[in-house]
Design a protein around this motif. Structure first.
Motif, PDB file in Angstrom:
ATOM      1  N   ASN A  77      45.519   2.369   4.711  1.00  0.00           N
ATOM      2  CA  ASN A  77      46.498   1.766   5.623  1.00  0.00           C
ATOM      3  C   ASN A  77      45.885   0.706   6.537  1.00  0.00           C
ATOM      4  OD1 ASN A  77      49.296   3.273   5.510  1.00  0.00           O
ATOM      5  ND2 ASN A  77      47.711   4.841   5.243  1.00  0.00           N
ATOM      6  N   THR A  78      44.761   0.146   6.097  1.00  0.00           N
ATOM      7  CA  THR A  78      44.092  -0.870   6.913  1.00  0.00           C
ATOM      8  C   THR A  78      45.038  -1.990   7.325  1.00  0.00           C
ATOM      9  OG1 THR A  78      41.974  -0.433   5.828  1.00  0.00           O
ATOM     10  CG2 THR A  78      42.208  -2.547   6.954  1.00  0.00           C
ATOM     11  N   ASN A  79      45.886  -2.429   6.398  1.00  0.00           N
ATOM     12  CA  ASN A  79      46.783  -3.566   6.666  1.00  0.00           C
ATOM     13  C   ASN A  79      48.229  -3.145   6.913  1.00  0.00           C
ATOM     14  OD1 ASN A  79      44.704  -5.580   6.276  1.00  0.00           O
ATOM     15  ND2 ASN A  79      44.831  -5.135   4.072  1.00  0.00           N
ATOM     16  N   ASN A 131      43.080   6.349   6.229  1.00  0.00           N
ATOM     17  CA  ASN A 131      42.865   5.222   7.141  1.00  0.00           C
ATOM     18  C   ASN A 131      42.570   3.940   6.375  1.00  0.00           C
ATOM     19  OD1 ASN A 131      43.240   6.800   9.430  1.00  0.00           O
ATOM     20  ND2 ASN A 131      41.060   7.186   9.726  1.00  0.00           N
ATOM     21  N   ILE A 132      41.659   4.038   5.398  1.00  0.00           N
ATOM     22  CA  ILE A 132      41.281   2.867   4.609  1.00  0.00           C
ATOM     23  C   ILE A 132      42.483   2.313   3.852  1.00  0.00           C
ATOM     24  CG2 ILE A 132      39.883   2.089   2.661  1.00  0.00           C
ATOM     25  CD1 ILE A 132      37.726   4.087   3.616  1.00  0.00           C
ATOM     26  N   GLU A 176      34.930   3.379   8.925  1.00  0.00           N
ATOM     27  CA  GLU A 176      35.503   4.329   7.967  1.00  0.00           C
ATOM     28  C   GLU A 176      34.572   4.559   6.780  1.00  0.00           C
ATOM     29  OE1 GLU A 176      38.071   6.097   8.611  1.00  0.00           O
ATOM     30  OE2 GLU A 176      38.598   4.997  10.441  1.00  0.00           O
ATOM     31  N   VAL A 198      42.216   0.210  12.318  1.00  0.00           N
ATOM     32  CA  VAL A 198      41.232   0.754  11.378  1.00  0.00           C
ATOM     33  C   VAL A 198      40.043  -0.195  11.283  1.00  0.00           C
ATOM     34  CG1 VAL A 198      40.791   1.441   8.996  1.00  0.00           C
ATOM     35  CG2 VAL A 198      43.006   1.947  10.054  1.00  0.00           C
ATOM     36  N   ASN A 199      38.854   0.341  11.522  1.00  0.00           N
ATOM     37  CA  ASN A 199      37.606  -0.401  11.363  1.00  0.00           C
ATOM     38  C   ASN A 199      36.976   0.017  10.039  1.00  0.00           C
ATOM     39  OD1 ASN A 199      34.787  -1.122  11.448  1.00  0.00           O
ATOM     40  ND2 ASN A 199      34.997  -1.442  13.654  1.00  0.00           N
ATOM     41  N   LEU A 200      36.967  -0.901   9.067  1.00  0.00           N
ATOM     42  CA  LEU A 200      36.512  -0.539   7.731  1.00  0.00           C
ATOM     43  C   LEU A 200      35.045  -0.124   7.723  1.00  0.00           C
ATOM     44  CD1 LEU A 200      38.269  -3.184   5.452  1.00  0.00           C
ATOM     45  CD2 LEU A 200      38.706  -0.732   5.576  1.00  0.00           C
ATOM     46  N   ARG A 205      44.939   4.633  13.448  1.00  0.00           N
ATOM     47  CA  ARG A 205      43.905   5.385  12.727  1.00  0.00           C
ATOM     48  C   ARG A 205      43.894   6.846  13.187  1.00  0.00           C
ATOM     49  NH1 ARG A 205      38.667   5.368  15.545  1.00  0.00           N
ATOM     50  NH2 ARG A 205      38.934   4.384  17.597  1.00  0.00           N
TER      51      ARG A 205
END
Length: 484
Positions: free
Chosen positions: A31-33, A28-29, A450, A445-447, A39
């Protein structure tokens, strides 16, 4: 199984489940952008307990049963629909804006101003009928009007051709993405049929569907494997162009009785039909000849260009009627006294806009322009010029408009249509932004979340590892430190 080895299995399963969760959080992290990424979350399931007589159920730990995408299919579908509508009105507005530019009103160099200049020239000629310079001014200003009209006709015809080319390009893009989706269907089935969930492929599927919806209005159906089992172009009542067995190409009517197969301008076939230029057709074949079935496209880029093409055709017809009416009114008044026309309109009544010009004899010798009435007008007779001058401000018995008002009405109708397209495009963009924001809040994705999960799962992993270490120490004590 209970005992030390049962505890060892419980801790091992705990480590494996939390390792999978850590890997998913890392994915997930990473592929944040990534555009279109949804997610993912690991679904953990409690293992079936072991039942011991006299004790009861003894827990056996946890397992990672699945990795799921966090999506809302309803929001995704609404987003596709809103995107399709937005692209439709955006492209329509752009094309009509170019048409508005070619009409060039209000402007000091536009048709209405040129009509005023011609009116002044005829007015001065009526007051000074003997002056050759006044006659030359009438001829030159009238020729300038004809040049302006022909130039405008050429620009609008070129715009019409560009719109058709854009429809062809849209059809090619549609076919290319449809082929990608067909291939993706096979890949999704290959993974899903083995009991796995192809999360990243499903994201790619959703992104492709949004791109396709941006080209035309579509209706989709999914099967239990996650494949697009049916895709229709033209909405729910449209034509099926993709199913689990493959896909069909769409083509474009690019000229009269001519079809660009697959939207390829270099691959044309002749087909007897009365379909308008820009119509989307589905290609099929009979044993004797190719067969094409028309499809109504109402949204997306293709729908927008088609709507603009129809508007351009209507404006061209209105402009042709306006110029024909104007020229024939002048011709009738002039012919009744001079025996010849003032304007040459060509031989095709549907293309007066492209052919109008002042007759050659008057351009070559402006002095022959007749200004008075009768077979032999008296010297200084400017009555014919004055009658023609009055025609510019005479209201038609039918629509009660002068020539300037009639042209202004055509420009106004195009302006209203463009404004409507602008307003709807702005409205749809607002809706689209809201839907995309909502989709992002669900699937994005919410960093912070995550990173929190990484800490949580890593601690759980370490705790399970500590349990294994403890069991190892216990086994060591049991095996090596007990006995005789």
């Amino acid at each position: 199984m209970t005992g030390l080895f049962g505890m060892l299995g419980t801790a091992t399963r705990g480590m494996n489940a939390n390792q999978t969760a850590l890997q998913t959080s890392g994915h997930n992290i990473a592929n944040t952008n990534t555009d279109g990424y949804s997610r993912q979350r690991v679904h953990m399931t409690t293992e079936r307990p072991y039942y011991m007589t006299g004790v009861g159920a003894i827990g056996m730990g946890v397992s990672a049963s699945s990795v799921d995408r966090i999506v809302d299919p309803f929001i995704r579908n609404q987003t596709r629909d809103a995107y399709s509508k937005f692209r439709m009105y955006e492209q329509k507005s752009d094309a009509l804006g170019q048409l508005e530019h070619f009409m060039n009103e209000p402007s000091e160099t536009g048709v209405i101003n040129q009509l005023s200049v011609m009116y002044d020239a005829w007015s001065k000629l009526g007051s000074n009928p003997e002056l050759v310079t006044s006659k030359s001014l009438v001829i030159e200003n009238s020729a300038s009007f004809a040049d302006m009209v022909r130039e405008m006709a050429g620009q609008i015809s070129q715009l019409k051709g560009e719109v058709t080319s854009n429809i062809e390009k849209g059809a090619m893009d549609f076919n290319e993405k449809l082929e990608q989706l067909s291939i993706l269907n096979d890949q999704i089935f290959s993974i899903s049929s083995n009991g796995n969930v192809p999360n990243d492929l499903l994201d790619t599927r959703d992104s492709l569907l949004k791109d396709i919806a941006g080209l035309a209005d579509i209706s989709t159906t999914f099967d239990s494997y996650g494949r697009v089992s049916e895709l229709k172009i033209g909405g729910k009542s449209g034509e099926t162009v993709l199913d689990i067995n493959g896909h069909k190409k769409i083509s474009v009517v690019s000229a009269e009785n001519t079809i660009s197969v697959g939207g390829d301008a270099n691959n044309k076939v002749t087909f007897t039909s009365n379909l308008p230029v820009g119509t989307i057709v589905i290609e099929g074949y009979t044993p004797t000849e190719p067969a094409f079935k028309a499809v109504d496209v109402n949204e997306g880029e293709i729908g927008g260009f088609q709507a603009a093409s129809k508007e351009i055709d209507v404006r061209l017809e209105e402009l042709n009627t306006f110029v024909t009416k104007f020229a024939e009114t002048i011709n009738t008044a002039y012919r009744n006294e001079a025996g010849i026309d003032f304007f040459d309109l060509g031989t095709d009544s549907t293309k007066v806009l492209e052919n109008i010009k002042v007759i050659q004899s008057l351009q070559e010798n402006p002095a022959t322009l007749k200004t008075g009435k009768g077979a032999t007008p008296a010297p200084g007779d400017g009555s014919l010029a004055k009658d023609i001058e009055k025609l510019f401000n005479t209201k038609d018995a039918g629509d009660q408009m002068t020539f300037s008002e009639r042209y202004n009405n055509i420009v106004t109708k195009n302006g209203i249509s463009k404004q409507q397209a602008d307003n709807i495009a702005a409205s749809q963009l607002t809706v689209l932004n809201q839907l995309e924001y909502k989709n992002e809040s669900i699937s994005g994705v919410n960093l912070n979340e995550e990173v929190s999960d990484v800490i949580r799962f890593s601690q759980a992993f370490q705790a399970n590892a500590r349990v294994i270490q403890t069991i190892s120490d216990m086994l060591d004590t049991l095996i090596n430190r007990t006995g005789a």
